[in-house]
Motif scaffolding. Sequence first.
Motif, PDB file in Angstrom:
ATOM      1  N   TYR A 140       0.815  -1.213   0.000  1.00  0.00           N
ATOM      2  CA  TYR A 140       0.000   0.000   0.000  1.00  0.00           C
ATOM      3  C   TYR A 140       0.851   1.266   0.000  1.00  0.00           C
ATOM      4  O   TYR A 140       0.344   2.350   0.224  1.00  0.00           O
ATOM      5  N   GLN A 191       2.244   3.049  -2.384  1.00  0.00           N
ATOM      6  CA  GLN A 191       1.845   4.083  -3.342  1.00  0.00           C
ATOM      7  C   GLN A 191       0.574   4.785  -2.875  1.00  0.00           C
ATOM      8  O   GLN A 191       0.483   6.007  -2.936  1.00  0.00           O
ATOM      9  N   SER A 192      -0.395   4.030  -2.385  1.00  0.00           N
ATOM     10  CA  SER A 192      -1.636   4.633  -1.878  1.00  0.00           C
ATOM     11  C   SER A 192      -1.369   5.538  -0.686  1.00  0.00           C
ATOM     12  O   SER A 192      -1.949   6.620  -0.564  1.00  0.00           O
ATOM     13  N   ALA A 217       1.462   7.075  -0.024  1.00  0.00           N
ATOM     14  CA  ALA A 217       2.160   8.257  -0.524  1.00  0.00           C
ATOM     15  C   ALA A 217       1.180   9.237  -1.156  1.00  0.00           C
ATOM     16  O   ALA A 217       1.273  10.444  -0.952  1.00  0.00           O
ATOM     17  N   GLU A 218       0.236   8.723  -1.923  1.00  0.00           N
ATOM     18  CA  GLU A 218      -0.740   9.577  -2.597  1.00  0.00           C
ATOM     19  C   GLU A 218      -1.739  10.201  -1.637  1.00  0.00           C
ATOM     20  O   GLU A 218      -2.319  11.243  -1.928  1.00  0.00           O
ATOM     21  N   SER A 262       8.039  -5.461  -5.728  1.00  0.00           N
ATOM     22  CA  SER A 262       6.894  -4.583  -5.476  1.00  0.00           C
ATOM     23  C   SER A 262       7.291  -3.385  -4.612  1.00  0.00           C
ATOM     24  O   SER A 262       6.919  -2.241  -4.898  1.00  0.00           O
ATOM     25  N   ALA A 269       7.411   0.693  -5.598  1.00  0.00           N
ATOM     26  CA  ALA A 269       6.643   1.674  -4.827  1.00  0.00           C
ATOM     27  C   ALA A 269       7.538   2.754  -4.233  1.00  0.00           C
ATOM     28  O   ALA A 269       7.118   3.905  -4.105  1.00  0.00           O
ATOM     29  N   ASP A 303       9.862   4.308  -5.499  1.00  0.00           N
ATOM     30  CA  ASP A 303      10.032   5.399  -6.454  1.00  0.00           C
ATOM     31  C   ASP A 303       8.958   6.477  -6.287  1.00  0.00           C
ATOM     32  O   ASP A 303       9.191   7.637  -6.607  1.00  0.00           O
ATOM     33  N   THR A 304       7.794   6.110  -5.789  1.00  0.00           N
ATOM     34  CA  THR A 304       6.712   7.081  -5.611  1.00  0.00           C
ATOM     35  C   THR A 304       6.825   7.840  -4.292  1.00  0.00           C
ATOM     36  O   THR A 304       6.135   8.826  -4.090  1.00  0.00           O
ATOM     37  N   LEU A 305       7.698   7.394  -3.400  1.00  0.00           N
ATOM     38  CA  LEU A 305       7.785   7.997  -2.075  1.00  0.00           C
ATOM     39  C   LEU A 305       8.664   9.236  -2.027  1.00  0.00           C
ATOM     40  O   LEU A 305       8.579  10.017  -1.085  1.00  0.00           O
ATOM     41  N   CYS A 344      11.351   8.398   2.081  1.00  0.00           N
ATOM     42  CA  CYS A 344      11.935   7.071   2.241  1.00  0.00           C
ATOM     43  C   CYS A 344      13.406   7.172   2.629  1.00  0.00           C
ATOM     44  O   CYS A 344      14.139   7.994   2.097  1.00  0.00           O
TER      45      CYS A 344
END
Length: 138
Positions: free
Chosen positions: A29, A31-32, A34-35, A100, A104, A106-108, A112
């Motif tokens: 979760y 990415q979710s 982070a978003e 996985s 993810a 990369d989106t943080l 991180c």
Amino acid sequence: MAAFHQSLNAMKGIVGKPLFLKGHLVNYYLQSIAESGGNFIYFHLKRDLLDVAQSLYFARIKWNGCEDVWFSHKPREFHEIKDLDPIHQVVGQVYFIQKSVNAAIDTLQDRCISVDYKMLCEEPRVVFDRLVAKVKLY
């Protein structure tokens, strides 16, 4: 995601401090999270795939009494590895979970901290100081 944040905030309210959660609770979760804009930092402890697989293999034996019974989280690709022998199952399990998590991360962006396990063992104070510095930013 809203309920998850509510639960985290309730726990933070009880202890009056930020929480430090084990990553496998949120790995799928990231990415979710982070978003959602929540106030968090993800501490990514990088370990060698084969070391993790070996540890997981022995955990199967310790907890279940045999190597054939699944242990810990199943990756989304479970259907691809479920019929393999136990050694290939644990290698696949670790590989897919790490894949996985790495995607993810990369989106943080700046939320991180990635640390090599060996560095944590050899220089825990350096890792601790990095973590404290990051926490102070938030």
